[in-house]
Enzyme design. Structure first.
Site, PDB file in Angstrom:
ATOM      1  N   GLU A 148       0.831  -1.212   0.000  1.00 16.15           N
ATOM      2  CA  GLU A 148       0.000   0.000   0.000  1.00 16.15           C
ATOM      3  C   GLU A 148       0.858   1.251   0.000  1.00 16.15           C
ATOM      4  O   GLU A 148       0.582   2.196   0.734  1.00 16.15           O
ATOM      5  CB  GLU A 148      -0.896   0.038   1.226  1.00 16.15           C
ATOM      6  N   GLU A 251      -6.276  -7.170  -2.037  1.00 16.36           N
ATOM      7  CA  GLU A 251      -6.636  -7.482  -0.655  1.00 16.36           C
ATOM      8  C   GLU A 251      -8.094  -7.102  -0.514  1.00 16.36           C
ATOM      9  O   GLU A 251      -8.445  -5.933  -0.688  1.00 16.36           O
ATOM     10  CB  GLU A 251      -5.861  -6.602   0.343  1.00 16.36           C
TER      11      GLU A 251
HETATM   12  C1  IPT Z   1      -4.324  -3.348   4.856  1.00 18.08           C
HETATM   13  C2  IPT Z   1      -2.901  -3.865   4.882  1.00 18.08           C
HETATM   14  O1  IPT Z   1      -2.335  -3.910   3.602  1.00 18.08           O
HETATM   15  C3  IPT Z   1      -2.805  -5.202   5.541  1.00 18.08           C
HETATM   16  O2  IPT Z   1      -1.447  -5.481   5.788  1.00 18.08           O
HETATM   17  C4  IPT Z   1      -3.602  -5.237   6.816  1.00 18.08           C
HETATM   18  O3  IPT Z   1      -3.016  -4.363   7.716  1.00 18.08           O
HETATM   19  C5  IPT Z   1      -5.019  -4.808   6.512  1.00 18.08           C
HETATM   20  O4  IPT Z   1      -5.040  -3.544   5.997  1.00 18.08           O
HETATM   21  C6  IPT Z   1      -5.926  -4.734   7.710  1.00 18.08           C
HETATM   22  O5  IPT Z   1      -6.026  -5.950   8.313  1.00 18.08           O
HETATM   23  S1  IPT Z   1      -4.276  -1.612   4.838  1.00 18.08           S
HETATM   24  C7  IPT Z   1      -5.940  -1.007   5.018  1.00 18.08           C
HETATM   25  C8  IPT Z   1      -5.833   0.461   5.209  1.00 18.08           C
HETATM   26  C9  IPT Z   1      -6.712  -1.330   3.817  1.00 18.08           C
END
Ligand code: IPT
Length: 984
Positions: A148, A251
Site C-alpha cells: 500500500e 486485498e
Molecule cells: C491493509 C494492509 O495492507 C494489511 O497489511 C492489513 O493491515 C489490513 O489492511 C488490515 O487488516 S491496509 C488497510 C488500510 C486497507
C-alpha cells in the site's frame, strides 16, 4: 492471468506462515484453501522476525520458507509473495525490525541510511522467492514490493518533508529483480488512485491491484453494515488506471481484527460473515474482477509478541478458516460455492462489466433491486449480478428478470411466479451458459459446479436458499426424456425445456436424456459437496489448478482434501482424504472415468453400495476420541519470584546504562539522556528500568510519562516498596502512553522512607510493551518511542529534578543480540524469568529460590511477578486432529482482576492475557508447538497489579471439536530447553 498458456481466475487466500509457526501444519491450511476451489495463496514475510540483529538474516527453523513453498506445491497452490519490506499486517512496526527505528531519515523514504537498511533482508528473501518461482518449477507466480505504498510521503502526500519516493520504490524493486525475481510485480493500492499502475512512471508495476475493506472494522456492531465505503464504480476506475490488466482486488476484507479492551474477535467474525461474502464478493464480480485475494483466509496467531499494539494474541480475523484451523462451515462453504462457480465458468474471464443500475428494465423496473451485467465477449455467456439496491437491506424482495438471450428477450421465470432475493443476499444469474457442450439458455439458481465424464454425461449442481423459486432452461429437442419428482415442474416452451422448482432441504434431481443430470440443492446441503481436482498426468502441473483438469464431485461432510484415481489400482479405486466430525454418508456424485468401483478414505477401504439415487455411496463411522486433558489445578507447579529487581541489593551493574545524550528518534528528548527502549535495542515483551539517585532528603514523589502501547500497564517501586501500578484500565484505558505524578509514601517505621539525605535510592519501573504501532501514512510515526518519555523527581531542589537520576534498563536478554535463535527476536521480554530462560522446557527447578506453588490455588502475593512452570502429558489418539486451546477462566463475579499473564508452551509464548482488559481468554496452540503425544512444558508469568496479589481463577486445556482427519501429523518444532544463561 495466463499460467502455462491457460487463462485462470486467480482466487487467492491470504495466509502468513509466521502466524502458524508449526511448519508441519502448513500443508493442512493449503489443502483447506485448495478445497475452497481457490488456486492461490498470498503471503507476507516478516522482516523483523528474521533480521532481529542487523545484518544477520536467519530464515531458519520455523522461519524457513522452503517448507512453505513445498507444502504449497504439494497442495497445488500458486503463491503471491509479499515480502515488504514494509507489510503492515497488524505486526509490530508493520514488519520492520526494531533497530530500524533508529534510522535517521524517514522509514520507507529515500534516505540512503534507510535504503541501505533493507539490502540484506531484501536480497535474502528475494533469492528465496526467486528460487521458488514458477519459472524454476516452484509455486510463486507474482510478487508485491512494499505494501500500500501510495498515500506515502512524496507519492501523493507532497507536504511531508521527504524526497520523492518513486526512487525508493524503484530501488526496492531493483533489489528483488537483482535477486532473480522475474515474475510480474503487483501493487495493492490503498485508495484506488492508480498509484504505480503500469506506465505510470518510475516504480510502476506489471499488475495494478487495489485493497478494499468496505465493511470497515467496527466489530462491536457487527449487524451494522457501513455504507460509506461500498464500491459502485470500480469497473470505471480500473478502466481509467489500468485498462490493459485484469481487474485485481489484491486485498479484500475477509474479516477484521481486535485488540485489548475491545468487544472481541467474535464480533469481527459476525461482521464479515457468510452474508458479507455473498453480497460483497458478488459486488466485486460485478466489476469484472478477475484476480482476487482475500485477507485473511487463515489468520493464525500473534504469538511471541509479533503483533502491533492494536491487536491481542489472536489473529483469527473472523476468517473462513479459524485460528484453531477449523473450517467455519457457513462462511467457508459460501466461499467454496463461489470459487467453484468461476472455476467452471471460463466465459467470465473475457466478459466485460457494465454498470450497476437500480430499477433497470432487466429487473422489470424494480427499484429495490440493483442488477449489474457482465457481458461475454469471446463467449456469448452473460452474467447478471443481482443485489438489493440498498445492499444492507434485510428485506425479501420479489423480482422478475427480463434478459436478452440467444432465444430472444425472455421474461424469467417463464412458468409461474417471481424470483425472491432474501435480505443480505446477492445472486449471479447466467444466460447462454456452456455446460460442457450443452447449451443452457439461463439459470436463475446459482451454479456450484458442473463436470463432464469421459462418456459424455454432464452433472450440473445448482443451489439456492430454502423456499426460493428457481428456473432453468435448455435448448433441447422436444422428444428428449425428462425425469424428476412431481415437486419439480417442467414444460416444453417451443424449443426450450423449462424447469421450475422451489428449493427444498432434500435434494431433487432432474435427468435430461442420458447426457445431463441436474442436482437441485438447498444451499446448506451444497455445503456438503466437494469438487476435487484429480492430479494431472502432466508432472509440471501435478496438483496445481488447470482448466483442463478432471475433477470428482463428492458429497461428504466436514471436509474433503484430496482425490486421486491411481493407475496402479487399474483405475478402479478412488482415494479420498478428508476429515469428519460425525458419522458421515459419502456419495460419489461424479467421477470422470466411469471405472471406479471401490473407495479408500484416508487409506481405509470403505464398502460401496448404490444409494437410492444410484450413486456409489458409503458411510464412514466416527467415534469420538478419548481425551484426557490435564487438571492444572491439581498438578504440581514450580514457582520462582520473577521480580527480584526490587529486592534490596539487587545488582544491575550489567544492565544497559541509559546514557545516550542524543536520539535519532523524531520525538524530541525531554530527559538528559534518552530512555527510549529502541535506542538501546529493546523492542518487545516488556521493559524494566531502574533509576538511581542520591537523596537530598526532600524528594516527595516522581513524575513519570511512559509509553507502552494500547493496553499496556506498569508497576513502580521505590527500593522494594510498591508505589503505584497502573493496569491499563480507566481513566486512560488503552492509551498508548500515560503520565502521572506518583507520590512517595508517608513514613512508616518499617520502610526506609522518608528519604534520608545522602542515601541511595532506586526507582524500578516494570512496564508492558504491546508492540510498536504500524505506520501512519505520510508520517514517520512508526518510530513513536516506547519506554520512559519523561520523568522528574519532585523535590525542593528543582535544579536536581532530572539531572541527578541515572537510569539503567533491560528488555529481553541481549536485546538485538537475542539468545533464543529458535523462537526469534520477539519471543522474550524483560521479566527476570524470561531473561533467565525459565519459561523454557527443563528449567532448574531444584535450584535455590524455587518452591512449589500453584498459579490457580496460590498465585502471587502483593504487587509482583511470579513464574510458574509444570509439565503434563498428552496422548491424543492417532488419526484425530484435535485442536487444543488454553483457556483462562475469567472470574467476572470477582470483578476486574488486576493481573496479566503470559502463557509459554514448550517455550513459545502463545498468550498475552490481560485479565482486566480482556477480551481474549481462549488461546489456541497448534499441534507441533504442543506435543499431542508426549510431554509438554507450560510456563506462566503472572504479574499482579494489586496489593492483594493475584491468582488465576482457573486454567484449562480444552479440546475443540475433534476430527477424524486426513491431515498429515506435524513434526514437533524445535523445543530447545533451558541452558544456563549469562543472564543479568
Ligand atoms: C491493509 C494492509 O495492507 C494489511 O497489511 C492489513 O493491515 C489490513 O489492511 C488490515 O487488516 S491496509 C488497510 C488500510 C486497507
Amino acid at each position: 492471468m495466463i499460467i502455462r498458456g491457460e487463462r485462470m481466475y486467480i482466487f487467492s487466500g491470504e495466509f502468513h506462515p509466521f502466524r502458524l509457526p508449526s511448519p508441519g501444519l502448513w500443508l493442512d491450511i493449503f489443502q483447506k484453501i485448495k478445497s475452497l476451489g481457490f488456486n492461490a495463496v498470498s503471503f507476507y514475510t516478516y522482516w523483523g522476525l528474521v533480521e532481529g540483529e542487523p545484518g544477520s538474516v536467519q530464515f531458519d527453523g520455523v522461519f524457513a520458507l522452503t517448507g512453505f513453498f513445498s507444502a504449497a506445491a504439494e497442495a497445488g497452490i500458486y503463491l503471491i509473495a509479499r515480502p515488504g519490506p514494509y507489510i503492515n499486517a497488524e505486526v509490530a512496526s508493520g514488519g520492520f525490525p526494531g533497530w530500524t527505528l533508529r534510522i535517521q531519515s524517514p522509514l520507507r523514504g529515500n534516505g540512503t541510511d534507510f535504503l541501505q537498511s533493507i539490502n540484506a533482508y531484501s536480497t535474502a528473501v528475494g533469492k528465496l522467492i526467486a528460487d521458488a518461482q514458477i519459472t524454476n518449477g516452484g509455486p510463486v507466480v507474482m510478487v508485491q514490493v512494499e505494501n500500500e505504498y501510495d498515500t506515502w510521503p512524496g507519492v501523493n502526500n507532497s507536504d511531508f518533508p521527504a524526497p520523492l519516493n518513486r526512487q525508493a520504490m524503484a530501488y526496492t524493486q531493483k533489489l528483488f529483480r537483482d535477486a532473480g525475481i522475474v515474475v510480474p510485480f503487483m501493487h495493492n493500492d490503498h485508495l484506488n488512485q492508480g498509484n504505480w499502475a503500469p506506465g505510470s512512471g518510475l516504480g510502476a508495476v506489471d499488475l495494478y491491484g487495489i485493497d478494499a475493506y468496505p465493511l470497515r472494522y467496527d466489530c462491536a456492531h457487527p449487524d451494522v453494515w457501513p455504507t460509506y465505503r461500498f464500491p459502485t464504480d470500480w469497473q470505471k476506475t480500473h478502466e481509467q488506471w489500468s485498462p490493459n490488466t485484469p481487474f485485481f482486488v489484491a486485498e479484500f476484507q475477509g474479516g477484521s481484527a481486535t485488540g485489548f479492551g475491545t468487544s472481541g474477535q467474535d464480533g469481527c467474525a459476525a461482521l464479515v460473515n457468510m452474508e458479507a461474502v455473498r453480497v460483497l464478493w458478488k459486488n466485486n464480480y460485478g466489476f469484472g474482477m478477475k484476480m482476487f485475494n482475500v485477507y485473511m483466509t487463515y489468520g493464525g496467531t500473534n504469538w511471541g509478541n509479533l503483533g502491533y499494539m492494536g491487536g491481542d494474541t489472536s489473529y483469527d480475523y473472523g476468517a473462513a478458516i479459524k485460528e484453531n484451523r477449523h473450517v467455519w462451515r457457513e462462511k467457508y462453504s459460501e466461499e467454496k460455492l463461489q470459487a467453484n462457480f468461476f472455476k467452471v465458468s471460463p466465459a467470465f474471464l473475457t466478459a466485460v462489466a457494465g454498470n450497476a443500475a437500480n430499477g433497470s428494465t432487466l429487473v422489470g423496473g424494480n427499484k429495490d433491486i440493483a442488477i449489474t451485467p457482465v457481458l461475454g465477449t469471446e463467449d456469448k455467456t452473460n452474467f447478471y449480478i443481482v443485489r438489493h439496491a440498498d445492499f444492507t437491506s434485510l428485506n425479501n424482495t420479489q423480482y422478475k428478470l427480463q434478459l436478452p438471450t440467444s432465444k430472444g428477450n425472455l421474461t424469467i421465470p417463464q412458468l409461474d411466479g417471481k424470483l425472491t432475493l432474501f435480505g443480505r443476499d446477492s445472486k449471479i444469474h447466467v444466460t447462454d451458459y456452456d455446460v460442457g457442450g450443452i447449451h443452457m439458455i439461463y439459470s436463475t439458481a446459482e451454479i456450484f459446479t458442473w463436470q463432464r465424464d469421459r462418456a459424455g454425461k454432464r452433472t450440473l449442481v445448482l443451489y439456492g436458499g430454502e423456499g426460493e423459486p428457481h428456473e432453468f432452461a435448455f435448448d433441447i429437442p422436444s422428444n428428449t426424456s425428462v425425469q424428476h419428482r412431481s415437486t419439480v415442474k417442467s414444460q416444453q416452451l417451443s424449443s426450450l425445456l423449462v424447469v421450475q422448482w422451489s428449493v427444498t432441504r432434500s435434494r431433487q434431481i432432474v435427468k435430461v436424456g442420458t447426457d445431463l443430470e441436474v442436482l437441485l440443492l438447498w444451499r446448506n446441503e451444497a455445503y456438503n459437496y466437494w469438487v476435487l481436482e484429480l492430479p494431472s498426468s502432466n508432472p509440471l502441473i501435478g496438483n496445481y489448478s488447470s482448466p483442463s483438469k478432471e475433477s470428482v464431485i463428492i458429497k461428504a461432510g466436514y471436509l474433503l482434501r484430496t482425490a486421486s484415481i491411481p493407475k496402479c489400482s487399474g483405475g478402479k479405486v478412488l482415494k479420498l482424504t478428508g476429515d469428519i466430525n460425525a458419522t458421515t454418508d459419502v456419495e460419489i456424485i461424479h467421477e470422470p472415468t466411469g471405472n471406479v468401483t471401490s473407495l479408500l478414505f484416508n487409506n481405509r477401504p470403505q464398502p460401496l453400495t448404490a444409494s437410492s439415487d444410484g450413486y456409489l455411496s458409503t458411510t464412514i463411522h466416527f467415534d469420538p476420541p478419548r481425551l484426557d486433558p490435564p487438571d492444572f489445578r491439581s498438578l504440581t507447579w514450580s514457582f520462582i519470584n520473577s521480580l527480584p529487581e526490587v529486592n534490596n541489593g539487587y545488582d544491575d551493574s550489567r544492565w544497559t546504562a541509559s546514557d545516550h545524550p542524543n536520539t535519532t528518534n523524531p520525538e524530541p528528548l525531554r530527559t538528559p539522556t534518552t530512555l527510549y527502549a529502541s535506542d538501546y535495542g529493546y523492542h518487545s515483551g516488556s521493559l524494566l528500568y531502574r533509576g538511581h539517585f542520591t537523596s537530598d532528603g526532600s524528594e516527595t514523589g516522581i513524575f513519570l510519562n511512559t509509553s507502552g502501547g494500547s493496553g499496556y500497564g506498569y508497576s513502580v517501586f521505590l527500593n522494594s516498596t510498591h508505589l503505584r501500578s497502573w493496569d491499563g484500565g480507566p481513566p486512560a484505558q488503552r492509551n498508548r502512553s500515560f503520565a502521572e505524578t506518583i507520590p512517595f509514601p508517608p513514613p512508616l517505621s518499617s520502610r526506609p522512607i522518608p528519604l534520608r539525605a545522602g542515601e541511595e535510592y532506586v526507582v524500578t519501573v516494570l512496564m508492558d510493551h504491546m508492540g510498536q504501532d504500524e505506520e501512519a501514512p505520510g508520517t514517520d510515526a512508526i518510530k513513536a518511542p516506547m519506554g520512559i518519555l519523561d520523568f522528574s523527581l519532585l523535590s525542593q531542589n528543582t535544579s536536581r529534578n532530572k539531572t541527578n537520576m541515572l537510569w539503567k534498563m533491560t528488555g529481553n536478554l541481549g536485546g538485538e543480540q537475542y539468545v533464543d535463535k529458535t523462537r526469534g527476536p520477539r519471543n522474550e521480554g524483560a521479566l527476570f524469568a524470561e531473561r533467565q530462560g525459565y519459561h523454557l522446557p527443563n528449567p532448574p527447578t531444584t535450584n535455590p529460590g524455587w518452591s512449589q506453588r500453584n498459579p490457580i490455588g496460590d498465585g502471587v502475593d502483593g504487587v509482583t511477578v511470579g513464574l510458574f512452570t509444570t509439565t503434563f502429558e498428552l496422548n491424543i489418539p492417532q488419526g484425530y486432529d484435535v485442536p487444543l486451546s488454553f483457556v483462562f477462566h475469567n472470574n467476572t463475579a470477582k470483578g476486574r482482576e488486576n493481573s496479566r499473564a503470559q502463557l509459554f508452551v514448550n517455550g513459545w509464548q502463545f498468550g498475552k492475557y490481560v485479565a482486566n482488559l480482556g477480551p481474549q481468554t481462549t488461546f489456541p496452540v497448534p499441534e507441533g508447538i504442543l506435543n499431542h503425544n508426549g510431554v509438554n512444558t507450560v510456563a506462566i508469568t503472572l504479574w499482579s497489579f494489586s496489593e492483594n496479589g493475584a491468582k488465576l481463577p482457573g486454567l484449562s486445556l480444552e479440546a475443540e471439536m475433534p476430527l477424524l482427519s486426513g491431515y498429515r501429523k506435524p513434526d514437533l518444532v524445535p523445543m530447545d530447553g533451558w541452558i544456563q544463561r549469562a543472564a543479568y
